[in-house]
Scaffold this motif. Structure first.
Motif, PDB file in Angstrom:
ATOM      1  N   TYR A 119      34.041  51.396  55.438  1.00 30.98           N
ATOM      2  CA  TYR A 119      32.772  52.722  54.858  1.00 30.98           C
ATOM      3  C   TYR A 119      33.515  53.434  55.111  1.00 30.98           C
ATOM      4  CZ  TYR A 119      29.906  47.763  54.614  1.00 30.98           C
ATOM      5  OH  TYR A 119      29.423  46.514  54.595  1.00 30.98           O
ATOM      6  N   SER A 120      34.454  54.610  55.705  1.00 30.47           N
ATOM      7  CA  SER A 120      34.811  55.217  56.131  1.00 30.47           C
ATOM      8  C   SER A 120      35.336  56.377  55.300  1.00 30.47           C
ATOM      9  CB  SER A 120      35.475  55.216  57.698  1.00 30.47           C
ATOM     10  OG  SER A 120      37.263  55.362  56.524  1.00 30.47           O
ATOM     11  N   LEU A 121      35.378  57.789  54.743  1.00 28.81           N
ATOM     12  CA  LEU A 121      36.045  58.447  54.274  1.00 28.81           C
ATOM     13  C   LEU A 121      37.244  57.924  53.661  1.00 28.81           C
ATOM     14  CD1 LEU A 121      35.862  60.853  52.284  1.00 28.81           C
ATOM     15  CD2 LEU A 121      36.795  62.089  54.599  1.00 28.81           C
ATOM     16  N   HIS A 122      37.490  57.641  52.139  1.00 25.66           N
ATOM     17  CA  HIS A 122      38.625  56.739  51.672  1.00 25.66           C
ATOM     18  C   HIS A 122      39.109  55.323  51.731  1.00 25.66           C
ATOM     19  CE1 HIS A 122      39.898  61.109  51.279  1.00 25.66           C
ATOM     20  NE2 HIS A 122      39.933  62.164  52.249  1.00 25.66           N
ATOM     21  N   THR A 123      37.842  55.068  52.252  1.00 27.40           N
ATOM     22  CA  THR A 123      38.165  53.589  52.414  1.00 27.40           C
ATOM     23  C   THR A 123      36.925  52.930  51.261  1.00 27.40           C
ATOM     24  OG1 THR A 123      38.644  53.980  54.687  1.00 27.40           O
ATOM     25  CG2 THR A 123      38.187  51.458  54.194  1.00 27.40           C
ATOM     26  N   LEU A 124      36.933  51.447  50.714  1.00 26.14           N
ATOM     27  CA  LEU A 124      35.848  50.523  50.059  1.00 26.14           C
ATOM     28  C   LEU A 124      35.843  49.978  50.636  1.00 26.14           C
ATOM     29  CD1 LEU A 124      37.731  51.504  46.663  1.00 26.14           C
ATOM     30  CD2 LEU A 124      35.452  51.981  47.799  1.00 26.14           C
ATOM     31  N   ARG A 125      35.128  48.633  51.132  1.00 24.75           N
ATOM     32  CA  ARG A 125      34.740  47.215  51.383  1.00 24.75           C
ATOM     33  C   ARG A 125      35.321  47.084  50.238  1.00 24.75           C
ATOM     34  NH1 ARG A 125      35.114  44.976  56.213  1.00 24.75           N
ATOM     35  NH2 ARG A 125      34.130  43.487  56.486  1.00 24.75           N
ATOM     36  N   VAL A 126      35.742  45.630  49.781  1.00 22.82           N
ATOM     37  CA  VAL A 126      36.549  44.806  48.934  1.00 22.82           C
ATOM     38  C   VAL A 126      36.406  42.973  48.840  1.00 22.82           C
ATOM     39  CG1 VAL A 126      37.529  46.661  47.778  1.00 22.82           C
ATOM     40  CG2 VAL A 126      39.184  45.367  49.049  1.00 22.82           C
ATOM     41  N   LYS A 127      35.718  42.296  48.895  1.00 23.41           N
ATOM     42  CA  LYS A 127      35.915  41.321  48.899  1.00 23.41           C
ATOM     43  C   LYS A 127      38.183  40.663  48.076  1.00 23.41           C
ATOM     44  CE  LYS A 127      31.779  39.651  46.944  1.00 23.41           C
ATOM     45  NZ  LYS A 127      31.075  38.554  45.958  1.00 23.41           N
ATOM     46  N   ALA A 128      38.127  39.910  49.434  1.00 21.66           N
ATOM     47  CA  ALA A 128      40.039  39.929  49.091  1.00 21.66           C
ATOM     48  C   ALA A 128      40.397  38.936  48.291  1.00 21.66           C
ATOM     49  CB  ALA A 128      39.921  38.537  50.426  1.00 21.66           C
ATOM     50  N   ASN A 129      39.101  37.803  47.537  1.00 16.75           N
ATOM     51  CA  ASN A 129      40.043  37.820  46.091  1.00 16.75           C
ATOM     52  C   ASN A 129      39.826  38.308  44.747  1.00 16.75           C
ATOM     53  OD1 ASN A 129      40.127  35.174  47.406  1.00 16.75           O
ATOM     54  ND2 ASN A 129      38.435  33.966  46.902  1.00 16.75           N
ATOM     55  N   HIS A 130      38.959  39.195  45.167  1.00 19.41           N
ATOM     56  CA  HIS A 130      39.522  40.412  44.391  1.00 19.41           C
ATOM     57  C   HIS A 130      40.550  40.782  43.578  1.00 19.41           C
ATOM     58  CE1 HIS A 130      34.591  40.774  43.402  1.00 19.41           C
ATOM     59  NE2 HIS A 130      34.922  39.357  43.018  1.00 19.41           N
ATOM     60  N   LEU A 131      41.124  41.687  45.431  1.00 17.02           N
ATOM     61  CA  LEU A 131      42.317  42.030  46.101  1.00 17.02           C
ATOM     62  C   LEU A 131      42.799  41.259  45.340  1.00 17.02           C
ATOM     63  CD1 LEU A 131      43.706  44.746  46.504  1.00 17.02           C
ATOM     64  CD2 LEU A 131      43.762  44.247  49.076  1.00 17.02           C
ATOM     65  N   LYS A 132      43.422  40.577  45.257  1.00 18.71           N
ATOM     66  CA  LYS A 132      44.655  38.910  45.416  1.00 18.71           C
ATOM     67  C   LYS A 132      44.424  39.320  44.033  1.00 18.71           C
ATOM     68  CE  LYS A 132      42.948  36.236  47.762  1.00 18.71           C
ATOM     69  NZ  LYS A 132      43.275  35.201  49.154  1.00 18.71           N
ATOM     70  N   THR A 133      43.552  38.947  43.349  1.00 14.34           N
ATOM     71  CA  THR A 133      43.356  38.840  41.437  1.00 14.34           C
ATOM     72  C   THR A 133      43.867  40.192  40.785  1.00 14.34           C
ATOM     73  OG1 THR A 133      41.594  37.120  41.990  1.00 14.34           O
ATOM     74  CG2 THR A 133      42.203  38.346  39.821  1.00 14.34           C
ATOM     75  N   ALA A 134      43.377  40.932  41.401  1.00 16.05           N
ATOM     76  CA  ALA A 134      44.079  42.176  40.724  1.00 16.05           C
ATOM     77  C   ALA A 134      45.864  42.807  41.344  1.00 16.05           C
ATOM     78  CB  ALA A 134      42.971  43.831  41.443  1.00 16.05           C
ATOM     79  N   LEU A 135      45.774  42.463  42.659  1.00 17.46           N
ATOM     80  CA  LEU A 135      47.465  42.306  42.475  1.00 17.46           C
ATOM     81  C   LEU A 135      47.846  41.457  42.041  1.00 17.46           C
ATOM     82  CD1 LEU A 135      49.847  43.950  44.081  1.00 17.46           C
ATOM     83  CD2 LEU A 135      48.701  42.331  46.380  1.00 17.46           C
ATOM     84  N   ALA A 136      47.721  40.059  41.553  1.00 21.72           N
ATOM     85  CA  ALA A 136      48.328  38.830  40.915  1.00 21.72           C
ATOM     86  C   ALA A 136      48.333  39.468  39.795  1.00 21.72           C
ATOM     87  CB  ALA A 136      47.638  38.333  40.869  1.00 21.72           C
ATOM     88  N   ALA A 137      47.382  40.464  38.741  1.00 23.00           N
ATOM     89  CA  ALA A 137      47.008  40.880  37.718  1.00 23.00           C
ATOM     90  C   ALA A 137      48.145  41.794  37.118  1.00 23.00           C
ATOM     91  CB  ALA A 137      45.598  40.794  36.902  1.00 23.00           C
ATOM     92  N   ALA A 138      48.381  42.260  38.367  1.00 23.78           N
ATOM     93  CA  ALA A 138      49.143  44.175  37.957  1.00 23.78           C
ATOM     94  C   ALA A 138      50.865  43.547  37.738  1.00 23.78           C
ATOM     95  CB  ALA A 138      49.036  44.670  38.762  1.00 23.78           C
ATOM     96  N   VAL A 139      50.804  42.639  38.822  1.00 20.85           N
ATOM     97  CA  VAL A 139      52.148  42.252  38.774  1.00 20.85           C
ATOM     98  C   VAL A 139      52.360  41.064  36.757  1.00 20.85           C
ATOM     99  CG1 VAL A 139      53.777  40.101  39.750  1.00 20.85           C
ATOM    100  CG2 VAL A 139      52.597  41.471  41.574  1.00 20.85           C
ATOM    101  N   ALA A 140      51.780  40.562  36.640  1.00 21.82           N
ATOM    102  CA  ALA A 140      51.642  39.783  35.841  1.00 21.82           C
ATOM    103  C   ALA A 140      51.767  40.456  34.144  1.00 21.82           C
ATOM    104  CB  ALA A 140      50.135  39.054  35.125  1.00 21.82           C
TER     105      ALA A 140
END
Length: 186
Positions: A119-140
């Protein structure tokens, strides 16, 4: 993908914790074999994590932490380990105002393990599965040269991540927010 080696003794996992690196990985990911992509996604884990979205590169972050440790006389493992003794970590604030947790690194020669501060400046708390999904979708999206769709999203969740399909998402929260962050730079 700009993969500059980080200075010793820094241990940092930018694919889990650095948005700029994640965006670069998405662009380069079109050239990676599927098995290598799956391995990379598994390293992200399955819990929650802190994602740095600020302006500093992984190299700049590492260099600032090394400078801080040098100034404090904590660069060597013999000095650094007792420094962490009270609660297992210490916080270091960098030039952009972001806070970083310094932990003990278990990799030989890399005893300073960096994590973005929760929760610091320039930081977001995210679910790992959301990040993996977004990354996989971006690659696709980059690989198939097509915009994001629910069909493509669920295809990568099934084929690359072994995750169940989603019924939908909104741009304001959760998965939609992480998709927007990652895809914005791809």
């Amino acid at each position: 993908m700009t993969t500059q080696p980080l200075p010793k003794p820094i241990l940092f996992h930018p694919l889990k914790h650095h948005l700029g690196y994640i965006r670069e990985f998405a662009q380069a990911g079109v050239l990676l074999p599927e098995q290598e992509l799956k391995r990379a996604f598994r390293r992200i884990g399955g819990s929650q994590l802190d994602l740095y979205i600020g302006p500093l590169s992984p190299l700049q972050i590492s260099e600032e932490v090394v400078l801080y440790l040098q100034q404090q006389g904590l660069l060597q493992p013999e000095a650094f380990r007792p420094y962490l003794a009270l609660n297992g970590y210490r916080i270091c604030t960098l030039s952009d105002g972001s806070a970083w947790a310094l932990r003990w690194g278990v990799q030989e020669g890399r005893h300073v393990h960096l994590h973005p501060g929760r929760y610091s400046l320039h930081t977001l708390r995210v679910k790992a599965n959301h990040l993996k999904t977004a990354l996989a979708a971006a690659v696709a999206c980059a690989k198939y040269e097509q915009p994001l769709s629910l069909e493509l999203l669920n295809k990568v969740r099934a084929s690359l991540l072994d995750l169940p399909p989603v019924q939908g998402y909104t741009a304001e929260e959760g998965l939609g927010k992480v998709l927007e962050l990652v895809l914005r730079g791809v």
